[in-house]
Design a protein around this motif. Sequence first.
Motif: not given
Length: 405
Positions: A159-160, A163, A167
């Motif tokens: 998930k990180q 993300s 971005s």
Amino acid sequence: MHVTHLSLADFRSYARVEVPLDPGVSAFVGANGQGKTNLVEAIGYLATLSSHRVSSDAPLVRAGAERAVIRGAVTQGERSQLVELELNPGRANRARINRSSQVRPRDVMGIVRTVLFAPEDLALVKGDPGDRRRFLDELVTARSPRMAGVRADYERVLKQRNSLLKSAAIARRYGVTKPGRASSRAVAEPPGEPDDSGTRGGSGADLSTLDVWDQHLAHTGAELLAQRFELIRVLQPLTEKSYEALAPGGGPIALEYRSSAGLTVTHPDESPDRSEIYEQLLTALGETRKQEIERGVTLVGPHRDDLVLGLGQLPAKGYASHGECWSYALALRLASYDLLRTEGNEPVLVLDDVFAELDARRRERLAELVAPAEQVLVTAAVDDDVPGVLAGTRYEVAGGEVKRA
């Protein structure tokens, strides 16, 4: 191992219900929509912390209630334990063991073990790769409850990382850096192509932390993949045996793991070790970095893999008949049961409305194979759907009540 008592509060259709259970066969019989599946779903939740019917906890809480509680008393040999889960949609769930010690929900995994047969099992053969990955990972966790933590860590890292990549993709597309938790270290610079190291996301989004996330993803991913490979190694012969029992002469079958990192395993005895998997994952992540930055998503890892089920010389998906698909799915479940039983803690067998889906031959054959289990829980709309060999305790389910017949 068997469940001796099930208690539900505000779970699904039940405001409150108490169900004493015996070893052997227990059949819950009642018309559709009366709550039979809700009972076995609750027991399955104690084992897996998830439902085989829905992907979130919200539908499990009775309409108008804030939370649901599942309690199960479990006996294994001379030892008895009471497991309690409180489901709080939108907030953290809570767990207790023997009423006194509050623990993390995942710490109760392994106390209850189940193998579920359900109409949804056809998705193991006909469905998307995610259905087969879930099958593998739930069985991996049933064998080794600590893997629940590894799976959670992998999902967190993924998930990180996603993300951060998202971005970078936004920055590349619009020439600006979108502020946010995962992109807080990004620096706005003029648009441009990524450099050779892949640390700049086109617009200048700073991806200097991506190497660290790659290492974390490869570390947890290697642990998960190693467990999957080992599982397939021991599951293959058991699945072959079960398929032959259900459909004599209908094979051969083969379980082939296909990894997005180029770790295709056709012979489980030759699977790589953890260090080799780790290095291959790192290499694959490096090779796909440019595409990942462009698309804003992680393209390599256990979350992108598949288990290909072979039947004869062809994949079962798309080529097997409806009956062959059912035999394959049932064989995978029977193999799971045999594996867990031989490893010292026989699971509860749950057959949720599955007999109505089978022809007479498969129905009788499956019933004969599961009848000797320590505990079998069956749901059916009518008594006639339960094969005679599964004679045992009958419960009538209607109007939110469960009564022993």
